[in-house]
Enzyme design. Structure first.
Site, short mmCIF file in Angstrom:
data_model
loop_
_atom_site.label_atom_id
_atom_site.label_comp_id
_atom_site.label_asym_id
_atom_site.label_seq_id
_atom_site.Cartn_x
_atom_site.Cartn_y
_atom_site.Cartn_z
CB CYS A 114 -26.33 31.17 19.89
SG CYS A 114 -24.94 30.27 19.19
CG HIS A 250 -25.41 35.51 19.89
ND1 HIS A 250 -24.43 34.99 20.71
CD2 HIS A 250 -25.44 34.72 18.78
CE1 HIS A 250 -23.90 33.93 20.12
NE2 HIS A 250 -24.48 33.75 18.95
CG ASN A 280 -21.05 32.44 18.09
OD1 ASN A 280 -21.45 32.36 19.25
ND2 ASN A 280 -21.82 32.17 17.06
O1 UT7 Z 1 -24.39 31.85 16.88
C1 UT7 Z 1 -25.34 31.18 16.11
C2 UT7 Z 1 -25.68 31.96 14.96
N1 UT7 Z 1 -24.64 31.86 13.96
C3 UT7 Z 1 -24.46 32.85 13.15
O2 UT7 Z 1 -25.08 33.86 13.34
C4 UT7 Z 1 -23.54 32.70 11.97
C5 UT7 Z 1 -24.24 33.22 10.75
N2 UT7 Z 1 -23.46 33.20 9.54
C6 UT7 Z 1 -22.34 33.94 9.34
O3 UT7 Z 1 -21.89 34.61 10.24
C7 UT7 Z 1 -21.73 33.99 7.96
O4 UT7 Z 1 -22.61 33.36 7.06
C8 UT7 Z 1 -20.34 33.30 7.89
C9 UT7 Z 1 -19.30 34.14 8.60
C10 UT7 Z 1 -20.43 31.91 8.47
C11 UT7 Z 1 -19.91 33.18 6.42
O5 UT7 Z 1 -19.92 34.45 5.78
P1 UT7 Z 1 -20.61 34.62 4.37
O6 UT7 Z 1 -20.37 36.00 3.91
O7 UT7 Z 1 -22.04 34.16 4.47
O8 UT7 Z 1 -19.76 33.65 3.46
P2 UT7 Z 1 -20.24 32.38 2.61
O9 UT7 Z 1 -20.62 31.27 3.50
O10 UT7 Z 1 -21.20 32.82 1.55
O11 UT7 Z 1 -18.88 32.01 1.89
C12 UT7 Z 1 -18.29 32.86 0.89
C13 UT7 Z 1 -17.04 32.19 0.38
C14 UT7 Z 1 -17.26 30.74 -0.03
O12 UT7 Z 1 -16.46 30.48 -1.17
P3 UT7 Z 1 -17.12 30.45 -2.65
O13 UT7 Z 1 -18.17 29.38 -2.57
O14 UT7 Z 1 -17.69 31.82 -2.84
O15 UT7 Z 1 -15.96 30.13 -3.50
C15 UT7 Z 1 -16.73 29.96 1.15
O16 UT7 Z 1 -16.25 28.68 0.78
O17 UT7 Z 1 -16.06 32.17 1.41
C16 UT7 Z 1 -15.58 30.84 1.57
N3 UT7 Z 1 -15.19 30.64 2.97
C17 UT7 Z 1 -13.97 31.00 3.45
N4 UT7 Z 1 -12.91 31.54 2.85
C18 UT7 Z 1 -11.83 31.79 3.62
C19 UT7 Z 1 -15.92 30.13 3.99
N5 UT7 Z 1 -15.20 30.14 5.12
C20 UT7 Z 1 -13.99 30.67 4.81
C21 UT7 Z 1 -12.83 30.94 5.56
N6 UT7 Z 1 -11.78 31.49 4.91
N7 UT7 Z 1 -12.73 30.67 6.90
#
Ligand code: UT7
Length: 323
Positions: A114, A250, A280
C-alpha cells in the site's frame, strides 16, 4: 538552480463493475452498516475476469499522457507500483511500456504494497534529480480482488481494483519550497511487523496465496506512523501543516484518514477522500485520489500536496509536492 520533478499530467482508470457493500451480505455475516461505520467504504470496483493489472495501468497511463500532451515515446522511464502484477515476470511496467508504444525508455515494477506509490514517486524523483531521466511515468495499479479470501469478512470487504498515473518532467527551479514539483520524500519500513499484513503464498512457496491481516494492529501502527512521516517530509523543506493545501492519504479506512489529519493538524476540509467509492486499492489509491482531486477541481497548480501511505512490511512514507 535545482532540478525538480514537476507533475505534468495525471489520470486514472476504474474497472466497470461496481460492487456495493450489500453484495457481501449475500455470502457473509456482515452488513452495509458495519462496513460503512468501521471503514467508510460504500462500494469498490472489481476488474473483469480477463482484465489484468497492466490493462488497468495502461488506461490510467494513457489518460495521464493525454493531460500532459505527450506520446508514449516521450517517456524515459516507467515506474509501476503493484503487488498484483499480471505475471511473475516480466514486470507489469514493461507490458504498459509496450501498450503505450514506448521503445526508447526503461520500465520496472516497485513492490511496497500500500506504500507502493509513495515509494515509486520517491524513486522516480531520484531518477529525475540525478539526471537519469527527464520524463517519468509513475503508476499505481492493482487487482487485489485476485488475492482475497472470500470467506474472511474481516478483509475481503475492504479492498478494490483500480489504477492511477502521474507524469513527472524535469524542470530547473530556484531551489526553494515555492518551486513546483516534488519537494521532499520520506520512506520507512520495519520488517519486524511483516506478519501483520501479508499474502500467505508466492513464487518460492509455490502458491498464489490470499491476503491475511491483523486489522486492529495495522490500524494502530497507521495512526501513529502516518502523521509522523508526513511531519518529517514537511520538516525536510521547512514547511508545516499550515502550509498544506491538500493531504492526499492512502485510502484504507476513513477512521485512519480522520485520525491522521487530526494528528497532523489539518482539517478534513483539506483532505481528499475517495475511500467510500474505491475501497482500499493498495498502491493505486493515492494516484486515484490525486486524479479525482485534480479532475474535480480541488487540486490546482501551485497547491502544496502531501501524500502519505502505510502497508505490508510494514512499509510507510510521505511525499511533499508543489502541484
Ligand atoms: O492498506 C493497508 C493498511 N490497512 C489498513 O490500514 C487496515 C487497518 N485496519 C482497519 O481498517 C480496521 O481494523 C478494520 C476495518 C479491518 C476492522 O475494524 P475494527 O474496528 O478494528 O474492527 P475489529 O477487527 O476490532 O472487529 C470488531 C468486530 C469483531 O467481532 P467481535 O470479536 O467483537 O465479536 C469482528 O469479528 O467486528 C467483527 N467484524 C465484522 N463484523 C461484520 C470483522 N469484520 C466484519 C465484517 N462485518 N465485515
Amino acid at each position: 538552480m535545482t532540478r525538480r520533478a514537476v507533475v505534468k499530467g495525471v489520470g486514472h482508470y476504474l474497472p466497470e463493475r461496481v460492487v456495493p457493500n450489500a453484495e457481501f451480505e449475500k455470502t457473509l455475516d456482515t452488513s452495509d452498516e458495519w462496513i460503512k461505520a468501521r471503514s467508510g467504504i460504500e462500494r469498490r470496483h472489481f476488474a473483469a475476469p480477463n482484465q489484468t493489472t497492466s490493462d488497468l495501468a495502461t488506461h490510467a497511463a494513457k489518460a495521464a499522457l493525454e493531460m500532459a500532451g505527450m506520446q508514449g515515446d516521450d517517456i524515459d522511464a516507467i515506474v509501476l507500483a503493484t503487488s498484483t502484477a499480471d505475471l511473475t515476470f516480466p514486470s507489469a511496467a514493461t507490458m504498459v511500456q509496450h501498450a503505450i508504444g514506448n521503445t526508447k525508455g526503461y520500465a520496472f515494477d516497485v513492490q511496497a504494497v500500500c506504500a507502493g506509490f509513495v515509494y515509486a514517486l520517491s524513486n522516480a524523483n531520484a531518477l529525475i534529480v540525478s539526471g537519469q531521466a527527464d520524463r517519468v511515468l509513475v503508476i499505481g495499479a492493482e487487482t487485489f480482488s485476485r488475492i482475497m479470501d472470500w470467506t474472511d469478512r474481516a478483509t475481503c470487504v475492504l479492498f478494490g481494483d483500480g489504477a492511477g498515473a502521474l507524469i513527472l518532467e524535469a524542470e530547473e527551479s530556484a531551489g526553494t519550497s515555492d518551486d513546483r514539483g516534488i519537494l521532499s520524500t520520506d520512506l520507512n519500513s520495519d520488517g519486524r511487523y511483516k506478519d501483520l499484513l501479508y499474502v500467505d503464498g508466492g513464487v518460492s512457496t509455490n502458491s498464489t496465496g490470499v491476503l491475511r491481516m491483523e486489522g486492529k494492529e495495522v490500524f494502530r501502527h497507521a495512526v501513529e506512523k502516518l502523521a509522523q512521516t508526513a511531519h518529517t517530509a514537511l520538516d525536510k523543506v521547512g514547511l508545516g501543516p499550515d502550509d498544506v493545501t491538500w493531504v492526499v492519504p492512502h485510502q484504507a479506512n476513513i477512521r485512519i484518514i480522520q485520525s491522521t489529519a487530526r494528528k497532523l493538524g489539518v482539517g478534513m476540509d483539506r483532505v481528499v477522500v475517495t475511500v467510500q467509492d474505491h475501497g482500499n486499492t493498495s498502491a493505486a489509491s493515492i494516484p486515484l485520489a490525486l486524479s479525482v482531486g485534480v479532475n474535480s477541481g480541488q487540486i490546482k497548480q501551485g497547491d502544496l500536496v502531501v501524500t502519505e501511505a502505510i502497508g505490508g512490511g510494514l512499509a510507510w512514507g510521505a511525499v511533499v509536492i508543489r502541484w
